[in-house]
Motif scaffolding. Sequence first.
Motif, mmCIF file in Angstrom:
data_model
loop_
_atom_site.group_PDB
_atom_site.id
_atom_site.type_symbol
_atom_site.label_atom_id
_atom_site.label_comp_id
_atom_site.label_asym_id
_atom_site.label_seq_id
_atom_site.Cartn_x
_atom_site.Cartn_y
_atom_site.Cartn_z
ATOM 1 N N HIS A 165 -1.643 -5.648 9.242
ATOM 2 C CA HIS A 165 -0.750 -4.880 8.356
ATOM 3 C C HIS A 165 0.724 -5.126 8.676
ATOM 4 O O HIS A 165 1.072 -5.746 9.685
ATOM 5 C CB HIS A 165 -0.993 -3.378 8.545
ATOM 6 C CG HIS A 165 -2.297 -2.888 8.012
ATOM 7 N ND1 HIS A 165 -2.404 -2.125 6.873
ATOM 8 C CD2 HIS A 165 -3.570 -3.048 8.474
ATOM 9 C CE1 HIS A 165 -3.670 -1.822 6.650
ATOM 10 N NE2 HIS A 165 -4.412 -2.381 7.612
ATOM 11 N N ASP A 166 1.600 -4.563 7.797
ATOM 12 C CA ASP A 166 3.022 -4.407 8.092
ATOM 13 C C ASP A 166 3.344 -2.915 8.097
ATOM 14 O O ASP A 166 2.774 -2.158 7.313
ATOM 15 C CB ASP A 166 3.900 -5.070 7.018
ATOM 16 C CG ASP A 166 3.941 -6.581 7.160
ATOM 17 O OD1 ASP A 166 2.943 -7.221 6.776
ATOM 18 O OD2 ASP A 166 4.954 -7.101 7.654
ATOM 19 N N GLU A 185 2.243 -6.059 2.276
ATOM 20 C CA GLU A 185 2.242 -6.296 3.731
ATOM 21 C C GLU A 185 1.684 -7.693 4.004
ATOM 22 O O GLU A 185 0.516 -7.865 4.332
ATOM 23 C CB GLU A 185 1.415 -5.210 4.421
ATOM 24 C CG GLU A 185 1.969 -3.809 4.144
ATOM 25 C CD GLU A 185 1.146 -2.684 4.779
ATOM 26 O OE1 GLU A 185 0.211 -2.966 5.542
ATOM 27 O OE2 GLU A 185 1.463 -1.517 4.479
ATOM 28 N N HIS A 196 -2.928 -3.838 1.991
ATOM 29 C CA HIS A 196 -1.766 -3.279 1.308
ATOM 30 C C HIS A 196 -0.960 -4.456 0.761
ATOM 31 O O HIS A 196 -0.540 -5.339 1.519
ATOM 32 C CB HIS A 196 -0.937 -2.424 2.269
ATOM 33 C CG HIS A 196 -1.679 -1.204 2.729
ATOM 34 N ND1 HIS A 196 -1.693 -0.767 4.028
ATOM 35 C CD2 HIS A 196 -2.454 -0.339 2.018
ATOM 36 C CE1 HIS A 196 -2.444 0.324 4.102
ATOM 37 N NE2 HIS A 196 -2.913 0.601 2.902
#
Length: 484
Positions: A185-186, A98, A95
């Motif tokens: 991820h974030d 992120e 993503h």
Amino acid sequence: MKLLALILTIIISEIIMSQNFDFEQHLYQSYEIYKEKSITDRRFKHADILPLIEKLKHQPGFTVKKVGESVEGRDLNLVSIGSGKTKIFLWSQMHGDESTATAALFDIFNFLSDSSNKQFYDYLFGKVSLYFLPMVNPDGAERFKRRNAYDIDLNRDASRLQCPEAIVLKNVFDSLKAEFGFNLHDQSIRYSVGNSFRTASISFLAPAFNYAKDVNNVRERSVQVIGNLYQALSQFIPGHIAKYSDEYEPRAFGDNFQKWGTSTILIESGGWKDDPEKQFLRKVNFIAILSAIKTIADESYTTTSDEIYNSIPLNDKFIFDLILRNLQIENGKEKIKIDIGINLDEIGDKDGKTFHFKSQVADLGDLSTFFGYTDLNLDGYKIQKAETYKDKIFKLGELNNIDLYDIYSKGCTNIIVDKLPDGKFSDLPINLALSNKIDTTINIDEPANFVLKKNGKVEYVVINGFLQIVEKNRKFDGNGIIIR
Ligand SMILES: [Zn+2]
């Protein structure tokens, strides 16, 4: 001198490898040495990491291999080091917005390049081989947005494999058949650890591989490694670790990699108070990932009880960016008490580098079960509609010299300008409009603009969600909106 350095190296390495040594504490203390200084915020681009990857090509022990390209032709590179039997595959930023773990990976490359730890690395890389695919979605990173250039969420393309980035990730996965995978991820900064009044700063998940959420040997290993990480990180961010939702998602990479035999660990970086660029959480990622590599190498995770993982609270949503409590509001004849919850979303500018904030009154009423990054009890204050400043029509060129204190103290959050600038936002903490015919009613989902008075005097104004203390000679932060 050389001999002394060699002896020191051996001592440091022996200390790192000994059972009683606190490896994570060592990483915490020495982090600044390894932090990649050219990365300073979350919005770095593919062009910023390319020279760092180029440098790794000449770093002893490292191998860099181009494994494909993004939709817009940006190179995807696999960085590897080590010759141990146990393969560990780590990929970040599928993503585009992120980026916390990507930054941490470059800190980790610096750590793994430090020749003073040589004996430790000889040990480590006799046990494991590491494969890194940083910034899987460089086109998304370019615009700092989640999806790729086709506007497809790569983490919903693991099964159909229509995007080049997803195909690369799957091909690398197939070529490695790694024992362990790290999906980096974030997550939303507004996740809380269960219903505790604490932010979910790091959330883990051993993804499910079927709807029944069964636990087989593959998933069990993820559960155990997370148990170790939970303990290791709790000394730095106690109470701020949660578990991501374990609903099975058949289109996601983590869930499928788990199904296809790689023990997969999801690490999500959330929010941390006063760390908008997530540089502290980047450091926590540095520690978490290296700690995970060490526990896999020395197999210390194999005796870890599932109970640790099972007892980690789930992510929940009990956080606002700002809560103002116990305000008195007059609705017609009634005077009632309300709390007000406000969120500020970052809206990226076209350059992919800068951004403005857009506010929203997210909730009103009794918010005693919620908490805010900024959380104030304003008992004794009255909340009122904001006004538009009518004394003058401003020219755009003179906005940098306006007396915000004077405008705020008259209960105003909006000024009238002779011409509206382009875009949606005002760079100053004041809203711009062409006329005074503006509805400033305080409504759910609308921008947060209002005035707080005590004993008839304006003490605070909230402008596009930014709380301003109305005092002379103060510097006022934030950005307003353009009311069209
Ligand atoms: Zn994500």
